[in-house]
Scaffold this active site. Sequence first.
Site, PDB file in Angstrom:
ATOM      1  N   LYS A  25     -86.108  30.501  40.857  1.00 26.02           N
ATOM      2  CA  LYS A  25     -87.326  31.294  40.363  1.00 26.02           C
ATOM      3  C   LYS A  25     -88.404  30.507  39.479  1.00 26.02           C
ATOM      4  O   LYS A  25     -89.586  30.103  39.721  1.00 26.02           O
ATOM      5  CB  LYS A  25     -87.006  32.706  39.595  1.00 26.02           C
ATOM      6  CG  LYS A  25     -86.073  33.428  40.437  1.00 26.02           C
ATOM      7  CD  LYS A  25     -85.809  34.764  39.783  1.00 26.02           C
ATOM      8  CE  LYS A  25     -84.842  34.553  38.383  1.00 26.02           C
ATOM      9  NZ  LYS A  25     -83.768  34.239  38.658  1.00 26.02           N
ATOM     10  N   ARG A 100     -86.531  43.226  35.263  1.00 26.74           N
ATOM     11  CA  ARG A 100     -84.910  43.108  35.640  1.00 26.74           C
ATOM     12  C   ARG A 100     -84.146  44.051  35.800  1.00 26.74           C
ATOM     13  O   ARG A 100     -82.888  44.159  35.967  1.00 26.74           O
ATOM     14  CB  ARG A 100     -84.299  41.848  34.625  1.00 26.74           C
ATOM     15  CG  ARG A 100     -83.853  40.508  34.965  1.00 26.74           C
ATOM     16  CD  ARG A 100     -83.392  39.844  34.091  1.00 26.74           C
ATOM     17  NE  ARG A 100     -82.552  38.850  34.085  1.00 26.74           N
ATOM     18  CZ  ARG A 100     -82.971  37.517  34.175  1.00 26.74           C
ATOM     19  NH1 ARG A 100     -84.063  37.184  34.063  1.00 26.74           N
ATOM     20  NH2 ARG A 100     -81.891  36.553  34.548  1.00 26.74           N
ATOM     21  N   ARG A 139     -77.783  22.125  37.227  1.00 31.61           N
ATOM     22  CA  ARG A 139     -79.050  22.338  36.620  1.00 31.61           C
ATOM     23  C   ARG A 139     -79.079  21.321  35.276  1.00 31.61           C
ATOM     24  O   ARG A 139     -78.130  21.428  34.561  1.00 31.61           O
ATOM     25  CB  ARG A 139     -79.488  23.509  36.274  1.00 31.61           C
ATOM     26  CG  ARG A 139     -80.861  23.771  35.606  1.00 31.61           C
ATOM     27  CD  ARG A 139     -81.268  24.864  35.516  1.00 31.61           C
ATOM     28  NE  ARG A 139     -80.600  25.960  35.157  1.00 31.61           N
ATOM     29  CZ  ARG A 139     -80.906  27.306  35.333  1.00 31.61           C
ATOM     30  NH1 ARG A 139     -81.998  27.561  35.873  1.00 31.61           N
ATOM     31  NH2 ARG A 139     -79.950  28.281  35.189  1.00 31.61           N
ATOM     32  N   ARG A 172     -77.936  24.070  30.060  1.00 28.16           N
ATOM     33  CA  ARG A 172     -78.174  25.341  29.581  1.00 28.16           C
ATOM     34  C   ARG A 172     -76.637  25.861  29.117  1.00 28.16           C
ATOM     35  O   ARG A 172     -75.726  25.861  30.104  1.00 28.16           O
ATOM     36  CB  ARG A 172     -78.932  26.269  30.274  1.00 28.16           C
ATOM     37  CG  ARG A 172     -80.359  26.263  30.037  1.00 28.16           C
ATOM     38  CD  ARG A 172     -81.109  27.190  30.973  1.00 28.16           C
ATOM     39  NE  ARG A 172     -80.585  28.382  31.379  1.00 28.16           N
ATOM     40  CZ  ARG A 172     -81.203  29.348  32.197  1.00 28.16           C
ATOM     41  NH1 ARG A 172     -82.302  28.963  32.649  1.00 28.16           N
ATOM     42  NH2 ARG A 172     -80.551  30.744  32.418  1.00 28.16           N
ATOM     43  N   ARG A 183     -73.259  36.757  34.856  1.00 31.16           N
ATOM     44  CA  ARG A 183     -74.836  36.801  34.999  1.00 31.16           C
ATOM     45  C   ARG A 183     -74.872  37.205  36.527  1.00 31.16           C
ATOM     46  O   ARG A 183     -75.966  37.850  36.582  1.00 31.16           O
ATOM     47  CB  ARG A 183     -75.329  35.406  34.970  1.00 31.16           C
ATOM     48  CG  ARG A 183     -75.420  34.912  33.484  1.00 31.16           C
ATOM     49  CD  ARG A 183     -75.814  33.438  33.379  1.00 31.16           C
ATOM     50  NE  ARG A 183     -77.119  32.935  33.912  1.00 31.16           N
ATOM     51  CZ  ARG A 183     -77.415  31.816  34.217  1.00 31.16           C
ATOM     52  NH1 ARG A 183     -76.550  30.753  34.171  1.00 31.16           N
ATOM     53  NH2 ARG A 183     -78.621  31.718  34.835  1.00 31.16           N
TER      54      ARG A 183
HETATM   55  P1  AP5 Z   1     -84.288  27.435  38.758  1.00 30.34           P
HETATM   56  O1  AP5 Z   1     -85.382  27.306  39.646  1.00 30.34           O
HETATM   57  O2  AP5 Z   1     -84.036  27.030  37.344  1.00 30.34           O
HETATM   58  O3  AP5 Z   1     -83.301  28.882  39.129  1.00 30.34           O
HETATM   59  P2  AP5 Z   1     -83.738  30.328  38.527  1.00 30.34           P
HETATM   60  O4  AP5 Z   1     -83.596  31.325  39.861  1.00 30.34           O
HETATM   61  O5  AP5 Z   1     -84.941  30.104  37.606  1.00 30.34           O
HETATM   62  O6  AP5 Z   1     -82.444  30.123  37.506  1.00 30.34           O
HETATM   63  P3  AP5 Z   1     -82.059  30.856  36.144  1.00 30.34           P
HETATM   64  O7  AP5 Z   1     -80.830  30.516  35.840  1.00 30.34           O
HETATM   65  O8  AP5 Z   1     -83.129  30.381  35.201  1.00 30.34           O
HETATM   66  O9  AP5 Z   1     -82.333  32.484  36.402  1.00 30.34           O
HETATM   67  P4  AP5 Z   1     -82.034  33.455  35.410  1.00 30.34           P
HETATM   68  O10 AP5 Z   1     -82.568  34.440  35.728  1.00 30.34           O
HETATM   69  O11 AP5 Z   1     -80.506  33.621  35.222  1.00 30.34           O
HETATM   70  O12 AP5 Z   1     -82.366  32.831  33.894  1.00 30.34           O
HETATM   71  P5  AP5 Z   1     -83.219  33.328  32.681  1.00 30.34           P
HETATM   72  O13 AP5 Z   1     -83.696  32.202  32.007  1.00 30.34           O
HETATM   73  O14 AP5 Z   1     -84.429  34.128  33.446  1.00 30.34           O
HETATM   74  O15 AP5 Z   1     -83.128  26.484  39.826  1.00 30.34           O
HETATM   75  C1  AP5 Z   1     -81.674  26.370  39.370  1.00 30.34           C
HETATM   76  C2  AP5 Z   1     -81.333  25.037  39.889  1.00 30.34           C
HETATM   77  O16 AP5 Z   1     -81.467  24.933  41.419  1.00 30.34           O
HETATM   78  C3  AP5 Z   1     -82.177  23.835  39.241  1.00 30.34           C
HETATM   79  O17 AP5 Z   1     -81.414  22.703  39.015  1.00 30.34           O
HETATM   80  C4  AP5 Z   1     -83.102  23.302  40.394  1.00 30.34           C
HETATM   81  O18 AP5 Z   1     -83.419  22.108  40.254  1.00 30.34           O
HETATM   82  C5  AP5 Z   1     -82.343  23.691  41.613  1.00 30.34           C
HETATM   83  N1  AP5 Z   1     -83.168  24.120  42.865  1.00 30.34           N
HETATM   84  C6  AP5 Z   1     -84.151  25.081  42.712  1.00 30.34           C
HETATM   85  N2  AP5 Z   1     -84.732  25.443  44.097  1.00 30.34           N
HETATM   86  C7  AP5 Z   1     -83.841  24.635  44.910  1.00 30.34           C
HETATM   87  C8  AP5 Z   1     -83.910  24.343  46.086  1.00 30.34           C
HETATM   88  N3  AP5 Z   1     -84.741  24.940  46.994  1.00 30.34           N
HETATM   89  N4  AP5 Z   1     -83.066  23.415  46.754  1.00 30.34           N
HETATM   90  C9  AP5 Z   1     -82.107  22.845  45.998  1.00 30.34           C
HETATM   91  N5  AP5 Z   1     -82.238  23.099  44.506  1.00 30.34           N
HETATM   92  C10 AP5 Z   1     -82.956  23.798  43.890  1.00 30.34           C
HETATM   93  O19 AP5 Z   1     -82.513  34.310  31.873  1.00 30.34           O
HETATM   94  C11 AP5 Z   1     -81.528  33.770  31.159  1.00 30.34           C
HETATM   95  C12 AP5 Z   1     -80.982  35.059  30.268  1.00 30.34           C
HETATM   96  O20 AP5 Z   1     -82.105  35.498  29.487  1.00 30.34           O
HETATM   97  C13 AP5 Z   1     -80.436  36.293  31.107  1.00 30.34           C
HETATM   98  O21 AP5 Z   1     -79.000  36.150  31.498  1.00 30.34           O
HETATM   99  C14 AP5 Z   1     -80.635  37.472  29.997  1.00 30.34           C
HETATM  100  O22 AP5 Z   1     -79.517  37.544  29.242  1.00 30.34           O
HETATM  101  C15 AP5 Z   1     -81.928  36.822  29.605  1.00 30.34           C
HETATM  102  N6  AP5 Z   1     -83.064  37.504  30.011  1.00 30.34           N
HETATM  103  C16 AP5 Z   1     -84.182  37.154  30.527  1.00 30.34           C
HETATM  104  N7  AP5 Z   1     -85.044  37.783  31.080  1.00 30.34           N
HETATM  105  C17 AP5 Z   1     -84.511  38.999  30.832  1.00 30.34           C
HETATM  106  C18 AP5 Z   1     -85.147  40.359  31.007  1.00 30.34           C
HETATM  107  N8  AP5 Z   1     -86.239  40.611  31.649  1.00 30.34           N
HETATM  108  N9  AP5 Z   1     -84.352  41.453  30.861  1.00 30.34           N
HETATM  109  C19 AP5 Z   1     -83.133  41.334  30.045  1.00 30.34           C
HETATM  110  N10 AP5 Z   1     -82.706  40.001  29.677  1.00 30.34           N
HETATM  111  C20 AP5 Z   1     -83.419  38.936  30.264  1.00 30.34           C
END
Ligand code: AP5
Length: 231
Positions: A25, A100, A139, A172, A183
């Site tokens: 994402k 979410r 990552r 992270r 998660r």
């Molecule tokens: P990346 O693009 O970073 O993936 P992502 O889907 O963004 O993964 P996240 O772990 O950031 O998502 P998340 O939803 O858990 O975290 P968030 O920060 O929102 O890619 C991942 C890896 O894969 C990278 O190394 C990249 O290079 C690689 N990659 C990408 N695409 C690729 C491809 N096509 N091929 C090969 N490799 C690839 O949330 C963190 C925490 O915050 C949550 O757990 C929660 O506690 C809180 N939080 C955030 N938003 C909310 C909300 N709305 N409500 C409640 N709590 C929330």
Amino acid sequence: MALEQRPVAKIDRAVIFLGPPGSGKGTQAKVLAGKAGVPHLSTGDMLREHIAQGTPLGLKAKPIMERGELVPDSLVLRMVAERIERPDCSQGFVFDGFPRTVTQAKYLGELLKRQGFRQPFVIHMVIGTALLIRRLTGRRTCKIGGEIYNIYDRPPKVEGICDNDGGELFQRPDDREEVIKPRLNAYEKLTAPLVSFYRRLGFLYEIDASKSVAEVEQEICQAVASMRGAR
Ligand code: AP5
């Protein structure tokens, strides 16, 4: 010009990236927002910023995020409402990691209606669990510019250093294996129901997120092109 070569034009609404942790994402939302010239709104990044600054919200969110759980809706909703009221969001924006929960999605729907936006466009990143674990454990993120790498599939030219700005790369804390499982569980229990929620409303576009970064980017460009002109 072939469809896949067309530049992405201006986004005229909220685009939502919906998918499990590690589905790509952040990688794709940043690219799309950059191409369209609209803000990239990652609730995860906003919360991590609050933690870094030691704000009251950050202090509440930190232990919850470290456990791999979702931060309560009430806290996230206030933060998002404040952000999308800013002038830079007036033409549209790209959400990454929001909404979410069904509560967040319903609240967002009301907020968008009140602000005169069209219906959102939802990009659902579809991918299997085994790939997610490899992507999350591999990552690394730049401390300065936030560029995302992967030690297996997208390594920097020099280990531990960002290609763009020379910033140090870090892992992270919630990408440790013991936090990844909660998660993924939180995603299945609380966020996956949004797939049918948005599908029923007719706003959902599915993308095969297991393909390469470039291929996924191309599929998203095509999806966004089909969005333009839609109500
Ligand atoms: P990346 O693009 O970073 O993936 P992502 O889907 O963004 O993964 P996240 O772990 O950031 O998502 P998340 O939803 O858990 O975290 P968030 O920060 O929102 O890619 C991942 C890896 O894969 C990278 O190394 C990249 O290079 C690689 N990659 C990408 N695409 C690729 C491809 N096509 N091929 C090969 N490799 C690839 O949330 C963190 C925490 O915050 C949550 O757990 C929660 O506690 C809180 N939080 C955030 N938003 C909310 C909300 N709305 N409500 C409640 N709590 C929330």
